[in-house]
Design a protein around this motif. Sequence first.
Motif, short mmCIF file in Angstrom:
data_model
loop_
_atom_site.label_atom_id
_atom_site.label_comp_id
_atom_site.label_asym_id
_atom_site.label_seq_id
_atom_site.Cartn_x
_atom_site.Cartn_y
_atom_site.Cartn_z
N UNK A 148 56.29 29.90 70.61
CA UNK A 148 56.68 29.78 69.21
C UNK A 148 56.38 28.36 68.73
N UNK A 149 56.55 28.15 67.44
CA UNK A 149 56.28 26.87 66.82
C UNK A 149 57.55 26.36 66.15
N UNK A 150 57.81 25.08 66.25
CA UNK A 150 58.97 24.46 65.62
C UNK A 150 58.52 23.71 64.38
N UNK A 151 59.36 23.76 63.34
CA UNK A 151 59.05 23.11 62.07
C UNK A 151 60.27 22.31 61.63
N UNK A 152 60.03 21.10 61.19
CA UNK A 152 61.07 20.29 60.55
C UNK A 152 60.55 19.83 59.21
N UNK A 153 61.42 19.84 58.20
CA UNK A 153 60.97 19.42 56.88
C UNK A 153 62.03 19.61 55.82
N UNK A 154 61.63 19.63 54.57
CA UNK A 154 62.57 19.83 53.47
C UNK A 154 63.19 21.23 53.53
N UNK A 155 64.42 21.35 53.07
CA UNK A 155 65.13 22.63 53.08
C UNK A 155 64.35 23.70 52.32
N UNK A 156 63.77 23.36 51.18
CA UNK A 156 63.02 24.33 50.39
C UNK A 156 61.86 24.92 51.19
N UNK A 157 61.14 24.09 51.94
CA UNK A 157 60.05 24.58 52.79
C UNK A 157 60.59 25.58 53.82
N UNK A 158 61.65 25.23 54.49
CA UNK A 158 62.21 26.10 55.53
C UNK A 158 62.66 27.43 54.92
N UNK A 159 63.32 27.41 53.78
CA UNK A 159 63.75 28.64 53.13
C UNK A 159 62.55 29.49 52.69
N UNK A 160 61.49 28.85 52.24
CA UNK A 160 60.27 29.57 51.86
C UNK A 160 59.66 30.27 53.07
N UNK A 161 59.60 29.58 54.19
CA UNK A 161 59.07 30.18 55.41
C UNK A 161 59.93 31.37 55.85
N UNK A 162 61.25 31.23 55.73
CA UNK A 162 62.16 32.31 56.11
C UNK A 162 61.94 33.57 55.28
N UNK A 163 61.60 33.42 54.02
CA UNK A 163 61.43 34.57 53.12
C UNK A 163 60.10 35.30 53.32
N UNK A 164 59.16 34.70 54.01
CA UNK A 164 57.84 35.31 54.20
C UNK A 164 57.81 36.05 55.54
#
Length: 186
Positions: A148-164
């Motif tokens: 798997x891949x780990x991502x750190x960043x702004x909350x909006x980016x993480x929420x966008x990734x979660x929705x896709x």
Amino acid sequence: MQVNKDGRDWRVGTAADVSWIAGHTSAGLSISTAIPPVFDAYATTYQTDDVTAAAYEQALIAHLIAHTPDQPWWLAYLDTGAHDVVFPDAPRVLLYWNWPYVLVEAGPEQALTWRTGGHIRHPHGALPDLFFPADRSRLVSALWDDTWTCVGGPTLLIHTLERDPVANARQVRPGEDALPPGLTRE
């Protein structure tokens, strides 16, 4: 130092370019094993069996582009001896447990096209093993032994990734086990 590809020269990174990562992660099972604890939010993401490597990687990069101002990206390829590092003769930088990476300043297009020999997570994948924009506003990292891949960043980016559903991301907290549900450790 510079390397040449696609008819142009690309800057090779040094230890100074990754000093904000080196020594700022911690051994263990949490997201901070791959991502320094400096971001607002974190997630793990991986390609599901019903999605092609190209579709997954394009979705991930498209979201990162949408959440990153136009700027160079640092692309890092882990030298496992079995996977394409794109520039085999380039100097290495050491990260995590002194793992050697080829680090080159380029951009999102090169992140999707330079690697042709696959990577740890998928034999047909192109993504670098670690990449981040010049402003260090986010970091994407896949460790040597993780699928798997780990991502750190702004909350909006993480929420966008979660929705896709193609990006298939799950938000994790800094102390939480990074292992995505349904996957196992090697």
